[in-house]
Design a protein around this motif. Structure first.
Motif, short mmCIF file in Angstrom:
data_model
loop_
_atom_site.label_atom_id
_atom_site.label_comp_id
_atom_site.label_asym_id
_atom_site.label_seq_id
_atom_site.Cartn_x
_atom_site.Cartn_y
_atom_site.Cartn_z
N UNK A 95 -88.25 -72.70 -15.66
CA UNK A 95 -89.27 -72.64 -15.24
C UNK A 95 -90.41 -72.02 -15.79
N UNK A 96 -90.41 -69.97 -15.59
CA UNK A 96 -90.69 -68.96 -15.39
C UNK A 96 -91.05 -68.84 -17.37
N UNK A 128 -93.23 -84.54 -21.54
CA UNK A 128 -91.80 -84.93 -21.97
C UNK A 128 -91.08 -83.42 -22.19
N UNK A 129 -90.29 -83.91 -21.30
CA UNK A 129 -89.24 -82.72 -21.19
C UNK A 129 -88.07 -82.15 -22.21
N UNK A 135 -77.76 -78.46 -20.23
CA UNK A 135 -78.81 -78.75 -19.41
C UNK A 135 -80.72 -78.50 -19.47
N UNK A 136 -81.18 -77.44 -19.37
CA UNK A 136 -82.35 -76.65 -18.93
C UNK A 136 -83.28 -77.28 -20.03
N UNK A 137 -84.47 -76.92 -19.67
CA UNK A 137 -85.78 -77.65 -19.84
C UNK A 137 -86.27 -76.30 -21.45
N UNK A 138 -86.11 -76.74 -22.53
CA UNK A 138 -86.70 -75.43 -22.87
C UNK A 138 -87.81 -75.26 -24.03
N UNK A 139 -88.14 -76.66 -23.67
CA UNK A 139 -89.71 -77.44 -24.04
C UNK A 139 -90.11 -78.26 -23.73
N UNK A 177 -85.16 -91.46 -19.89
CA UNK A 177 -85.41 -91.31 -19.09
C UNK A 177 -86.15 -90.85 -17.40
N UNK A 178 -86.22 -91.12 -16.37
CA UNK A 178 -87.42 -89.66 -15.22
C UNK A 178 -87.24 -88.85 -15.23
N UNK A 179 -85.67 -88.12 -15.72
CA UNK A 179 -85.33 -87.08 -15.01
C UNK A 179 -86.05 -86.02 -15.65
N UNK A 180 -86.03 -86.17 -17.01
CA UNK A 180 -86.39 -85.73 -18.67
C UNK A 180 -88.09 -86.31 -18.38
N UNK A 181 -89.46 -86.80 -17.39
CA UNK A 181 -90.28 -87.16 -17.28
C UNK A 181 -91.14 -86.18 -16.55
#
Length: 460
Positions: A95-96, A128-129, A135-139, A177-181
């Motif tokens: 997140x940071x 969109x993540x 499994x970390x959001x990078x962008x 999936x909602x987990x990526x939005x």
């Protein structure tokens, strides 16, 4: 006033009886359809289009821009609560990193500007993540359009579009999936996953103002109201009146606008007076602007529309943060927390720092920090950090301190407080109690003479 409004307001604002035909415009899911277009069955093939709800004029644009630009000014930080009651800024989390650079073609200011603007224009915003192998959001990519889909088992998916860069890089043909939005939405009166903008609450006011302005535009374009009147006491024939009008327009219109006509034969020119209807129109437009600002929960002072003046910029921003702006920031923070799986307040959360809004009020900001240091809330180093100053050398600014106003006179000999790093001195030992005998009541001189007398007796 009432008669004037009755002439200005279109007939579709009045309620029709049941079963009667009601002329347009007509409210559709994506906007308004004009009365003329609604009278044509295939209006889309006749060159007509819907008027989106977001096209609300200058006042709606001012309200939406106020939220979007203000949210974009606030930098975000990932915080965790400590066991001692404080908190620490997390600088190594996904997140940071996203709050510094959401993707390779947008800054975080660009991202928050478009997200919050879409939120108040349409009632919801999407992003969109993209995750890595851990499994970390990078962008994260802002998407202009989105639609929620609910599966038979209750699972939530999204259909996203409206970002040409993301659509070329990733396969968005299948539901996501909602987990990526990231889905930020306002009030959901029709569906729990469909937000609605406060713009819808201003439809009547904007329609009223639009009808009045359209009538005034037609009024001026048709020249139903002259800008000047020519007066004379002579009796003129119709031909003379026509010739005089032509000569006047020839000298004052078109390429000759602004030239000085010369009047003879007792002719006098005077400007057309302002009627009461003009003042009624101005009052109605002012009330319309106030109603729109009320729907968006924005103080009129933020939009430059007057009202009671605030004592300082800090008081003005505090008033807005206590109402609409505070909600907007918290709503976006919680949406990010849901996407990144944060524990939530007060354990782990995202905070959009509103201190950035006080950059222009330097005096108020410094006075607040000075007050915080004097009262022991901030240490000098913590206050200096908020104005981008380094720590005091030697560690002298780490400890919070308070004013010491009543001290003994001996404090002035060294003029410095005790060193907090040195151990405290041991308490002095208690003096032994003196036995209750005859010697205890004698003075030192009497006691000494008695000893001398006894020694002399022994020697003799």
């Amino acid at each position: 006033m009432a008669n004037w409004l009755a002439r200005v307001l279109p007939s579709w604002l009045t309620r029709s009886k049941e079963g009667e035909y009601r002329p347009g415009p007509y409210q559709l899911s994506d906007g308004w359809l004009s009365a003329k277009a609604g009278s044509i069955l295939n209006w889309w093939q006749s060159g007509y289009s819907l008027q989106p709800y977001g096209d609300g004029g200058a006042m709606v644009e001012a309200c939406v821009s106020a939220y979007a630009q203000t949210v974009a000014m606030c930098p975000g930080d990932h915080w965790q609560k400590l066991e001692n009651g404080g908190r620490k800024r997390v600088t190594t989390s996904a997140l940071s990193r996203i709050m510094k650079k959401p993707n390779d073609y947008q800054s975080i200011s660009d991202f928050l500007l478009n997200l919050s603007r879409r939120l108040y224009e349409k009632g919801e915003g999407f992003a969109l993540g993209i995750r890595n192998d851990r499994r970390e959001i990078t962008e994260i990519h802002f998407m202009l359009h989105g639609r929620a889909l609910v599966a038979e088992d209750g699972s939530i998916f999204y259909q996203l579009s409206g970002n040409e860069i993301a659509e070329r890089r990733f396969d968005l043909s299948n539901p996501i999936p909602a987990r990526d939005v990231l889905h930020v939405r306002l009030h959901t009166p029709r569906h729990p996953l469909k937000g609605e903008s406060p713009i819808l609450a201003t439809v009547l006011e904007r329609a009223m103002a639009g009808a009045a302005l359209n009538q005034q535009v037609a009024y001026y374009l048709n020249q139903s109201r002259p800008s000047w009147l020519l007066e004379t006491e002579q009796n003129l024939t119709s031909d003379q009146v026509r010739q005089l009008r032509e000569r006047w327009e020839e000298q004052t219109m078109g390429e000759n606008a602004g030239r000085t006509p010369i009047l003879t034969a007792g002719l006098k020119a005077k400007a057309a007076p302002t009627t009461a209807a003009d003042s009624h129109l101005a009052d109605m437009l002012k009330l319309t602007d106030q109603s729109i600002a009320l729907a968006f929960r924005i103080p009129l002072q933020v939009l430059g529309l007057g009202g009671a003046a605030f004592a300082s910029t800090e008081a003005l921003m505090a008033s807005w943060k206590a109402s609409g702006l505070g909600f907007a920031l918290n709503h976006i923070e919680e949406a990010f927390g849901l996407l990144f799986g944060l524990k939530g307040q007060p354990d782990e959360y995202l905070e959009l720092d509103t201190d950035a809004l006080m950059r222009s009020a330097f005096k108020d900001r410094i006075e607040a920090l000075a007050r915080g240091v004097i009262t022991g809330i901030y240490s000098p180093d913590e206050a200096r950090e908020k104005v981008d100053l380094p720590e005091v050398q030697g560690g002298h600014g780490k400890m919070p301190r308070v004013q010491q106003q009543v001290v003994p006179l001996s404090y002035g000999t060294e003029m410095k407080p005790p060193d907090p790093t040195k151990p405290a001195l041991p308490a002095p030992a208690a003096e032994p109690d003196i036995e209750d005998d005859d010697d205890a009541d004698r003075s030192f001189d009497d006691f000494a003479r008695d000893i001398d007398a006894r020694v002399s007796a022994l020697l003799h």
